[in-house]
Structure formats: C-alpha cells, structure tokens
Design an enzyme around this catalytic site. Structure first.
Site, PDB file in Angstrom:
ATOM      1  N   ASP A  33      10.241 -24.120 -48.992  1.00  0.00           N
ATOM      2  CA  ASP A  33      10.958 -23.289 -48.023  1.00  0.00           C
ATOM      3  C   ASP A  33      12.378 -23.803 -47.780  1.00  0.00           C
ATOM      4  O   ASP A  33      12.667 -24.290 -46.685  1.00  0.00           O
ATOM      5  CB  ASP A  33      10.165 -23.253 -46.701  1.00  0.00           C
ATOM      6  CG  ASP A  33      10.552 -22.085 -45.818  1.00  0.00           C
ATOM      7  OD1 ASP A  33      11.296 -21.209 -46.284  1.00  0.00           O
ATOM      8  OD2 ASP A  33      10.106 -22.056 -44.657  1.00  0.00           O
ATOM      9  N   GLU A  77      19.318 -22.476 -42.237  1.00  0.00           N
ATOM     10  CA  GLU A  77      18.241 -22.618 -41.259  1.00  0.00           C
ATOM     11  C   GLU A  77      17.770 -24.062 -41.142  1.00  0.00           C
ATOM     12  O   GLU A  77      17.524 -24.558 -40.047  1.00  0.00           O
ATOM     13  CB  GLU A  77      17.073 -21.711 -41.684  1.00  0.00           C
ATOM     14  CG  GLU A  77      15.835 -21.896 -40.845  1.00  0.00           C
ATOM     15  CD  GLU A  77      14.607 -21.194 -41.406  1.00  0.00           C
ATOM     16  OE1 GLU A  77      14.746 -20.428 -42.375  1.00  0.00           O
ATOM     17  OE2 GLU A  77      13.521 -21.420 -40.871  1.00  0.00           O
ATOM     18  N   GLU A 132       2.637 -15.938 -43.178  1.00  0.00           N
ATOM     19  CA  GLU A 132       3.051 -16.266 -41.811  1.00  0.00           C
ATOM     20  C   GLU A 132       2.699 -15.162 -40.824  1.00  0.00           C
ATOM     21  O   GLU A 132       3.522 -14.735 -40.018  1.00  0.00           O
ATOM     22  CB  GLU A 132       4.550 -16.578 -41.778  1.00  0.00           C
ATOM     23  CG  GLU A 132       4.922 -17.716 -42.713  1.00  0.00           C
ATOM     24  CD  GLU A 132       6.349 -18.188 -42.605  1.00  0.00           C
ATOM     25  OE1 GLU A 132       7.214 -17.390 -42.225  1.00  0.00           O
ATOM     26  OE2 GLU A 132       6.587 -19.369 -42.911  1.00  0.00           O
TER      27      GLU A 132
HETATM   28  C1  GCV Z   1      11.569 -14.900 -41.290  1.00  0.00           C
HETATM   29  C2  GCV Z   1      10.554 -19.706 -43.004  1.00  0.00           C
HETATM   30  C3  GCV Z   1      11.372 -19.352 -41.796  1.00  0.00           C
HETATM   31  C4  GCV Z   1      10.930 -18.061 -41.189  1.00  0.00           C
HETATM   32  C5  GCV Z   1      10.957 -16.983 -42.260  1.00  0.00           C
HETATM   33  C6  GCV Z   1      10.074 -17.408 -43.415  1.00  0.00           C
HETATM   34  C7  GCV Z   1      10.121 -16.436 -44.572  1.00  0.00           C
HETATM   35  O1  GCV Z   1       9.251 -20.075 -42.615  1.00  0.00           O
HETATM   36  O2  GCV Z   1      11.296 -20.369 -40.844  1.00  0.00           O
HETATM   37  O3  GCV Z   1      11.820 -17.733 -40.135  1.00  0.00           O
HETATM   38  O4  GCV Z   1      10.552 -15.772 -41.732  1.00  0.00           O
HETATM   39  O5  GCV Z   1      10.515 -18.636 -43.905  1.00  0.00           O
HETATM   40  O6  GCV Z   1      10.857 -16.704 -45.503  1.00  0.00           O
HETATM   41  O7  GCV Z   1       9.444 -15.420 -44.537  1.00  0.00           O
END
Ligand code: GCV
Length: 723
Positions: free
Chosen positions: A384, A412, A310
C-alpha cells in the site's frame, strides 16, 4: 507623516503595482509550472523571430483553448502581444494544423501517420516563401499537446529554431483518481476537494479550467472525480447533471470523465434485492444505468471499481470471481466504447494470509477471463504505497489481461504536504524494474505500455494530490509529483531526473545554478524518507489509526493486516518478514524465477529489500558489512542528515526564489527535519527495547523515552504535525 509624504508613498505603491514590482518577489504557487514569466532579455529576440504570429484556420473548442494558451504564454514570455491571423503573413509564423484540415501537413509531408489521436509533430520549415513553425496532429488534441510542448521549449530555455520534434503518448488512458468525498472533504493533503458539487452544474468554478489546462500540459486525459469508496448518490440524475457540466469544462482539453461506483449500486440505487453480477436483473440494471450516463455525457470514459476490499462489497459476497464482477460492468460499457478500471487491491483481514500475496493469488488465476475493455488497476507495490516496496508481482504475470498501474500522487504515507519527497524518483525505480515476463528487459514500464504482451488497452492511474489550497497541492514541491506523474503516464520510460529538470525550470527559473542543485536535492529526497522512516526493506511502520507518524510497536487486536509488528516481526533475536520460498510465506515465488532467485537469496538480495523478504538475526551482516542492528540505526540517522542537507541546499537557493515560496519551503523542511528525528528516535527506542542491543558508536540516544513516543501517538489520533 506629512500629507505630502503620504501622497508620495501612495504614488510609489501605485507605480510599483503597475510595473509588477513586489508581485514578482512573492508568488503563491497557483500558476504551477505554467507561469510564463518573461524570458531573459538576451534570448527574447531569437524567440520572437520564430514566434511572430499565430496562424489559426480551425475553430474547434480545443483549437480555441490551444490558441488562448499560446497567446497567453508567448505574449507574456516574449513581452509582446502575439497576433492571431488566418493565413501566414510573415516569417516566424506558428501554424496550428490538423490532419485533413490543413494543407501544410501534406505539402511538407509531415510524418503524422504513426502519431495516433494524441501525438504531434513540431517542425520548423519554409512554406509559401515564409519561415514557419508547424504544430501538427491528427486531431486538435494532438495539436494542443504540441502547443504545450512548444511552450515548454521556451520555459526551459531551449531553442525554438530548427525544430523537429515528434511525440505521442505510450499509454492510452492517463488518469487522475480523486479520492474526494462528497461534501468537499478529501483524502488528500491540500485542503478540500476542488469539486464544488453543491453549486454545480450552474456554477463552473474557473478553477476547473485551470485544472484542465495543467493536466493537458502534462498529458493527463482522464479524471475520476470521486472516491473509490464510492457514494451511490453519484449515479443519481442530479449528480449526473453535475458530472456532465464538469465534463463540458474538461472536454476541450482532451480530458474524459470517468466515475467510481460501488458494486452494490443495483441495490442501493436501483432497489434490487441482489447485486450478484450473474443475476439477469443486475446485468440489465447496469446496462440501463450506463446507457443513462451516456445520455448525460456522450463521451463518458467509463467506470472505476474498488471491490472486496476494506469493507467495500464485491462479487465475493455472491461466491463470484473478480472477473464475474468486472465483466457485468464491462458489458454494460462496451456498446458505448467505455472502459472499466477494476482495482486489484483486494484483501481480507484474515491472519492466515500474507497480505502482500492476496492480489496475485486472486487475479493470476483469472488471466484471460476479463473482457477486453477491462483494465485491472494494480498498485505499484503489493502492499500500500509504502516508502519502498518491490514492484507488484502482478506486473508481467497476466499476459491475457490489461494491467494498469496505480500510484499515489498524494503522499498519504509519505509526509503529506510537508515532506519534500519527489515521487518521480520512486516511480522510476518501479517502472524500470525488470519483471522478466518475457525475458530480460520486460520492465514494468514495458508491461504497462502494452509492449510486452501487445495489449490493445493501456492505463496508468494516480491518486490526485490536488485540493483547494492556493498552491493546489499543499506545497510547491508536491506540485512536482503531479507534474512528474503526468509526464510518466505519457512516457513511463522517461527519466525522472529530466522531468524534474523541466519542472524546476518552469516552476522557478531555468538558471542552471538553480536547476542543478535543486534537482539533485529532489532526486535524493526519496531515499531520505526511506532512511528515516523504513530502511532496509521495513514497511508499514505507520501509526495504525492513520498513516502519519511512526508506530513500530503498533499491535491492535484483530488488525494483523495493518499492524506494524506484524510487518517488522522484531524480537530479541532478529527482525524482518520471511517471505522466502524455502522457509517463509513464498511471496517471493510469485515473481518470475530470475527475480525470485534474487529475492530468495540472502547473498544476492539488495540491502534495500532485505527485511521485506528475510527474517535475520540482529548480528546478520548486511552488504554494507555491518550487523543489521547497526546498519538499521545508521540508516535512521542518515535519513535525518539527508534532510538537513536538503535544508542547506534550499537555503542557498534564496537568490533564485520569490519570498513566499522560499519561506514556505524553508519552514516545511524544518518540519520535515523534526519529523525525521521523531521517526528515527522512536524507531530506535522501540527496536532497542526489543533487541536489547547497545547503540552503535557515535549514535546519540533517542531524545525521549519509548513511553513518551507511545504517549504522543495516543494523543495524535489524526494526522497533525505534533511539534
Ligand atoms: C480510499 C489505503 C488507504 C485508504 C484507501 C485504500 C485503497 O488503505 O489508507 O484510504 O481507500 O488504501 O487504496 O483503497
């Protein structure tokens, strides 16, 4: 009103305040499960008999906080101040005993040998002609854990006579990862970050002590206070001083400080031209930086890294492996006894990949290549934190690598603060899943507690749901997720139901008429969200820009790894993602043959995993005997019904709950019902538009048109309750 009546009212208010009336009927949740309310009158005498005084002969900071907790808890619950003495003077003494410092341990031959550094024994016995209860451990931290266990005995209305309890953690590093960004923002759903960085190290907010108490009470022994998308400034001397001050507060509670860092720190912080992990200057920079951290925090736990994921940089930028990237940090930590958590959440946005395969494909070939002080931190599922995912195939795949599990305590994807969703039930399903790594019975729990592969180092991480909200977690029932996370890190084999029972008793009342229905409701809450959000193995159907609300039609150019349509693959003929060995991406083939055989086989696979692994026609008959279209719609509808059922149970609990917490949960359940309908109706509207199918009998049409739901999503932009 006459002056006399005003005066009389003022007296009434003052008296009521003094005796606690009014306060008892409204709680803000800040005390969590450590409320220590007076026990039922009938039980008081028996408890007092085995808690007449506290014998303390040691004076370490940990014993001091243990003493404070027992005095606070027992005095409040038993309605009588608990005297602290240095030798037993009467029957009913509670003795705190550390191996090597307290003779009572050898005199009574307490079985401390196999307890390690954190285990404890609680034993009722006769010593020096008095009836005593000994809380013993090989270290003062063991005694602290024992004290919380003793308090729980009373909080859950169990006897404290004839005790013979012995326990120790099955996982070594039990860590909360705070995804808190500097400036007090936070990725969680409970206000802002609790870390008041601007005022540290001078001002240590008393909140930190309460936070540490709560964590110690459930066995958490490590904290990463900053985001995994780490800010390099954390490595500056200014912030290391702040971290050290925090570490000082956490230390007496047996909690070590860790830190999240970026792999490019040698460049961003150190001014080097490269962050190539095999470059000698980079190695030296990390070694020096880590040594510097230890000058501030001598018992620093170690580092956590998110790399090649990411947008976060990683070793791939230098054509190095994840092991190369990890080992340079592990080597820097090793001389100090530090540990490195290296996340397996590595994936690229390349449409040729089935995203769920990437972590296994990247890490499996590296088995045996990581240093022994590295824990590869693997999310519970391969995607995720979806409402349901199969367990990650990395569990059980790497006999020569320490594998730790990461879960999201913060919801989340699962309704943030408002939805009542007991994650303990979710995690138990993952932990009890059988990897078959070494034949039947090689559960995920047994992999992460190290027993399957005899790992010397074990870890279990959770993304914290803790913030500045008065109740810490945004809702009372979200506290159950913090609580159950801690308890499951201590014992990943524990029962989620039993943990929920303890939590409900401690957080509200041990009255069985309350605990029974509420725990049933908690255990069922997980399936409710699965049903109205993503039944039958659907996944990643969230709004693409944020993770709140449904968007099964979501299809943003270039974001195949995030797009809901890429995961539901619905068209006029059918639905589901073919990940089978025969015709699909062969993700199923990443599991051991016994597991793969089930996932690959339409006859054997459970309906709950169906669309994760198979693309089927809309007429395909599920195990429920319905065409998949009908079954899907019925699940969405059932999810709404399950939320309504939770509302009914909660309404009946009114006599047992204080006004404020009752009201807040009531409103949150109403919000959850509205959101469940939003998920149900928009999902049905979309899949109906794709499939062209009529609604099954008895199912009402969606409240609004598909365009209405699309419009709502466009206007949403950030995670807010839209109704
Ligand atoms: C902080 C998901 C979440 C991100 C997070 C990522 C990760 O994509 O939306 O906010 O990053 O996981 O676990 O690194």
């Amino acid at each position: 009103m006459s002056a006399f009546r005003i005066f009389a009212c003022a007296i009434c208010v003052a008296v009521a305040t003094l005796i606690g009336i009014g306060r008892a009927s409204a709680e803000d949740g800040h005390e969590l499960w450590l409320r220590y309310r007076p026990v039922a009158d009938a039980a008081t005498a028996a408890y007092r008999q085995s808690a007449s005084e506290l014998v303390v002969t040691d004076n370490s900071p940990t014993i001091a906080v243990t003493q404070a907790e027992l005095v606070k808890g027992l005095s409040a619950m038993l309605g009588k101040p608990l005297p602290v003495v240095s030798a037993v003077t009467q029957d009913g003494a509670i003795m705190l005993a550390v191996t090597g410092k307290a003779k009572v341990i050898s005199d009574l031959r307490l079985p401390v040998a196999g307890l390690g550094n954190e285990g404890f024994v609680i034993r009722s016995a006769t010593w020096q002609n008095h009836k005593v209860t000994v809380i013993a451990g090989n270290t003062d931290v063991g005694v602290l854990y024992g004290a919380f266990r003793y308090l729980r005995q009373i909080q859950t209305a169990q006897s404290t006579a004839n005790l013979n309890i012995s326990d120790k953690p099955r996982v070594q590093i039990r860590v909360l990862n705070h995804w808190d960004v500097l400036g007090r923002g936070s990725a969680n759903s409970a206000g802002q970050s609790i870390w008041d960085w601007p005022k540290l190290p001078a001002w240590k907010d008393p909140l930190y002590t309460d936070y540490a108490r709560a964590n110690a009470s459930i066995g958490i022994n490590a904290v990463v206070p900053n985001q995994i998308n780490a800010d390099p400034v954390m490595l500056s001397p200014m912030y290391l001083r702040k971290l050290a001050a925090l570490a000082d507060v956490l230390r007496p509670y047996g909690i070590k400080m860790y830190l999240s860092v970026q792999v490019t720190s040698p460049m961003t912080v150190g001014g080097l031209k490269t962050a190539d992990p095999l470059d000698p200057a980079v190695k030296k920079w990390w070694a020096d930086k880590v040594s510097e951290i230890y000058t501030y925090i001598p018992d620093f736990g170690g580092l956590l890294v998110k790399a090649d994921s990411e947008g976060e940089p990683g070793p791939q930028s230098y054509q190095r492996t994840q092991a190369d990237g990890a080992n340079v940090l592990a080597d820097a930590l090793k001389p100090h006894g530090g540990i490195l958590f290296w996340r397996a959440f590595v994936y690229s946005n390349d449409p040729k990949w089935d995203r769920v395969k990437q972590a296994y494909d990247t890490f499996k070939p590296l088995d045996g290549k990581f240093r022994d002080n590295v824990i590869v931190q693997v999310k519970n599922g391969p995607l995720d934190f979806q409402p349901r995912e199969p367990f990650s195939p990395l569990f059980g795949a790497t006999p020569k690598t320490n594998i730790g599990m990461e879960v999201e305590v913060v919801k989340e994807y699962l309704g943030g603060a408002t939805h009542l969703f007991y994650l303990g039930a979710y995690w138990e399903e993952v932990l009890q899943a059988d990897t078959y790594a070494k034949g039947k019975g090689s559960t995920v729990a047994s992999v992460i507690d190290g027993s399957v592969f005899k790992n010397k180092l074990t870890g279990f991480a959770g993304v914290a749901n803790i913030g500045t909200d008065r109740d810490w977690c945004g809702s009372t029932f979200n506290q159950a997720n913090w609580y159950s996370f801690g308890r499951l890190t201590w014992d990943p084999h524990a029962s989620a139901r039993a943990i929920a029972e303890d939590w409900a008793a401690m957080t509200f009342t041990p009255d069985k008429a309350f605990v029974g229905p509420v725990v049933d409701m908690m255990m069922a809450s997980r399936e409710a969200d699965v049903d109205f959000m993503m039944p039958l193995g659907l996944h990643h159907q969230f709004a693409t820009g944020h993770h709140y609300g449904p968007e099964p039609w979501g299809n943003t150019a270039g974001r195949e790894d995030w797009n809901p349509v890429n995961y539901n693959r619905a068209d006029k003929d059918g639905i589901g993602y073919d990940r089978t060995t025969a015709t699909g991406t062969n993700y199923a083939g990443q599991y051991k043959p016994q597991v793969a055989a089930v996932f690959n086989d339409l006859k054997r696979i459970d309906d709950k995993d169906l669309l994760w692994f198979h693309h089927v026609s809309w007429d395909y008959k599920t195990k429920a005997g319905l065409p998949v279209w009908d079954d899907l719609v019925r699940h969405y509808d059932r999810g709404v019904g399950e939320v309504v059922a939770m509302e009914k149970i909660w309404a009946e609990m009114k006599p047992y709950v204080d006004t404020d917490r009752f009201a807040k949960t009531t409103v949150f359940l109403q919000m959850q019902e509205k959101e469940a309908k939003w998920w149900r109706d928009s999902s049905i509207a979309y899949f109906q538009s794709v499939s062209g199918r009529p609604l099954p009998e008895g199912i009402a049409p969606p409240e609004h048109s598909l365009d209405w739901y699309k419009e709502l999503n466009t206007s949403l932009k950030v995670p807010v309750y839209p109704f």
